[in-house]
Design a protein around this motif. Structure first.
Motif, PDB file in Angstrom:
ATOM      1  N   GLY A   1      15.298 -16.350  -4.001  1.00  0.00           N
ATOM      2  CA  GLY A   1      14.826 -16.140  -2.853  1.00  0.00           C
ATOM      3  C   GLY A   1      15.070 -17.045  -1.811  1.00  0.00           C
ATOM      4  N   VAL A   2      16.425 -17.559  -1.841  1.00  0.00           N
ATOM      5  CA  VAL A   2      16.864 -18.463  -0.823  1.00  0.00           C
ATOM      6  C   VAL A   2      17.422 -17.426   0.219  1.00  0.00           C
ATOM      7  N   PRO A   3      16.809 -17.814   1.629  1.00  0.00           N
ATOM      8  CA  PRO A   3      17.145 -16.898   2.829  1.00  0.00           C
ATOM      9  C   PRO A   3      18.741 -16.840   3.032  1.00  0.00           C
TER      10      PRO A   3
ATOM     11  N   TYR B   1      17.681 -24.100 -13.955  1.00  0.00           N
ATOM     12  CA  TYR B   1      17.669 -24.741 -12.601  1.00  0.00           C
ATOM     13  C   TYR B   1      16.602 -24.325 -11.862  1.00  0.00           C
ATOM     14  N   LEU B   2      15.808 -25.112 -11.253  1.00  0.00           N
ATOM     15  CA  LEU B   2      14.842 -24.894 -10.184  1.00  0.00           C
ATOM     16  C   LEU B   2      15.360 -24.294  -8.652  1.00  0.00           C
ATOM     17  N   ARG B   3      14.530 -23.580  -7.848  1.00  0.00           N
ATOM     18  CA  ARG B   3      14.992 -23.117  -6.762  1.00  0.00           C
ATOM     19  C   ARG B   3      14.985 -24.203  -5.751  1.00  0.00           C
ATOM     20  N   GLU B   4      14.216 -25.424  -5.976  1.00  0.00           N
ATOM     21  CA  GLU B   4      14.256 -26.561  -5.118  1.00  0.00           C
ATOM     22  C   GLU B   4      15.497 -27.294  -5.212  1.00  0.00           C
ATOM     23  N   PHE B   5      16.326 -27.085  -6.181  1.00  0.00           N
ATOM     24  CA  PHE B   5      17.738 -27.780  -6.222  1.00  0.00           C
ATOM     25  C   PHE B   5      18.539 -27.210  -5.171  1.00  0.00           C
ATOM     26  N   TYR B   6      18.119 -26.107  -4.764  1.00  0.00           N
ATOM     27  CA  TYR B   6      19.151 -25.590  -3.434  1.00  0.00           C
ATOM     28  C   TYR B   6      18.233 -25.342  -2.298  1.00  0.00           C
ATOM     29  N   ALA B   7      17.080 -25.094  -2.199  1.00  0.00           N
ATOM     30  CA  ALA B   7      16.345 -25.054  -1.205  1.00  0.00           C
ATOM     31  C   ALA B   7      15.161 -26.024  -1.200  1.00  0.00           C
TER      32      ALA B   7
ATOM     33  N   PRO C   1      11.775 -28.229  -0.498  1.00  0.00           N
ATOM     34  CA  PRO C   1      10.396 -27.894   0.212  1.00  0.00           C
ATOM     35  C   PRO C   1      10.418 -28.790   1.355  1.00  0.00           C
ATOM     36  N   GLU C   2      11.163 -29.958   1.295  1.00  0.00           N
ATOM     37  CA  GLU C   2      10.713 -31.002   2.469  1.00  0.00           C
ATOM     38  C   GLU C   2      11.299 -30.136   3.913  1.00  0.00           C
TER      39      GLU C   2
ATOM     40  N   CYS D   1      15.089 -38.662   0.537  1.00  0.00           N
ATOM     41  CA  CYS D   1      15.656 -39.628   1.392  1.00  0.00           C
ATOM     42  C   CYS D   1      15.846 -39.232   2.576  1.00  0.00           C
ATOM     43  N   ILE D   2      16.469 -37.993   3.037  1.00  0.00           N
ATOM     44  CA  ILE D   2      16.395 -37.630   4.306  1.00  0.00           C
ATOM     45  C   ILE D   2      15.177 -37.397   4.957  1.00  0.00           C
ATOM     46  N   ALA D   3      14.235 -36.845   4.374  1.00  0.00           N
ATOM     47  CA  ALA D   3      12.851 -36.596   4.882  1.00  0.00           C
ATOM     48  C   ALA D   3      12.074 -38.083   5.356  1.00  0.00           C
TER      49      ALA D   3
END
Length: 374
Positions: free
Chosen positions: A155-157, A124-130, A132-133, A103-105
């Protein structure tokens, strides 16, 4: 500052109570707050406070991610400097932080999405936190363990994940003799009961109440006056009541309903027991009990060792290990000086570093620092 909280759940546990308190605190400090949450859920009906903008949606229908719900979420997020989204379980392919990111993107908004978590769940998937948008995001972790896991495993920075402890309300969670007398009327236990154990939370499998009941049954011969208060509600309540009867614990266990005032429970109990099997971060109930000078027996999960210092403020056990759980309960039930010493150490730790009012300010400072970077 303009802050939007996203609370995609019907639950009424510690996280939802924290959100309602944060909303009230931030409003009192002059910030604009929007609460985007499921209709008929705890935060929609009880957790807003005067002055908050509350936007609700249908908890089931939102999983379709149709145009109507996208517009609801986009309108709620519009103009927010930061959007704080508690990371809850996905539902039918839908996840709250993923939908918020889209929605933000799609709106081209400058809102900084801040997924907030204290719990690591393997599926849980990485994309829940980081997400891809191409949007700005920054993860808030409420435990050091979870922060490191997000960096090392997902691998979240590292510069995109911050640790901010939630803290507890020290002004409320301080022992009070007058309140203790009232609490004993709310939560009556046999006069000679010791140790009085407390378990506060949802009655569901992951909370490990069955293991706790089995541990109580294992020690009742050596601790004939042991008593357990089970305080809460949830899908497993009838099963737990049947388990109490099956184990012959009717005189050792009392059920009480969910409460928004657990301080009264802590005035009565000698030890808090958190027997969870998985999916814990840093439960508020631990901070509250320690603030009240109540030692804790807790499963060694995620951030619990950051406050339950083994042998200092309580005892840690492996999740699901009934023998170890029983031994820890027996230790505190037979060594009253150690029980009191651990309780006092827990209180000192909370006063030194977990004052909720200071932590609310820490959250605001965190939000402001990332808003300033835009």
């Amino acid at each position: 500052m303009r802050i939007c909280f996203i609370e995609d759940t019907h639950l009424h546990g510690g996280t939802q109570i924290w959100v309602s308190e944060a909303v009230r605190d931030f409003l009192a400090k002059g910030h604009e707050v929007t609460l985007l949450t499921a209709a008929d859920g705890f935060n929609a009906t009880d957790g807003a406070g005067p002055g908050a903008r509350v936007v609700t949606y249908d908890f089931d229908d939102v999983t379709t991610e149709d145009a109507r719900h996208q517009q609801i979420w986009t309108d709620a997020l519009a103009g927010a400097d930061v959007a704080v989204c508690t990371v809850h379980p996905p539902r039918n392919g839908f996840h709250c932080s993923r939908f918020a990111a889209r929605c933000i993107a799609d709106a081209g908004s400058s809102t900084v999405l801040q997924p907030k978590t204290g719990t690591i769940v393997p599926d849980y998937l990485r994309e829940f936190y980081a997400p891809p948008e191409p949007i700005r995001y920054h993860v808030i972790s409420i435990t050091g363990f979870t922060r490191q896991f997000l960096v090392d495993t997902y691998g979240v920075p590292a510069d995109h994940v911050s640790l901010v402890y939630q803290g507890t309300d020290l002004a409320t969670f301080t022992p009070d003799p007058l309140r203790a007398a009232q609490a004993r009327q709310r939560y009556p236990v046999p006069r000679d009961a010791f140790p009085v154990l407390g378990n506060v939370g949802s009655f569901e499998h992951r909370k490990g109440q069955v293991a706790l009941l089995q541990a109580v049954a294992a020690v009742r011969t050596r601790l004939p006056h042991i008593h357990l208060l089970l305080v809460g509600d949830g899908p497993d309540e009838q099963m737990l009541r049947a388990e109490v009867a099956e184990l012959g614990l009717d005189s050792h266990v009392t059920f009480f309903p969910f409460t928004r005032e657990p301080v009264h429970v802590f005035e009565v109990i000698d030890v808090l027991v958190l027997a969870s099997l998985h999916k814990e971060g840093l439960p508020n109930v631990l901070l509250e009990a320690l603030s009240m000078g109540v030692p804790v027996v807790s499963s060694r999960l995620a951030g619990t060792p950051e406050v339950v210092l083994d042998g200092e403020t309580g005892l840690l056990v492996e999740p699901g290990d009934i023998d170890e759980l029983a031994a820890s309960i027996e230790r505190l039930g037979t060594d009253r000086p150690s029980c009191r010493r651990m309780g006092a150490a827990g209180r000192e730790m909370m006063v030194a570093g977990f004052d909720k009012q200071r932590q609310f300010d820490a959250f605001l400072a965190h939000f402001a620092s990332h808003d300033a970077d835009r």
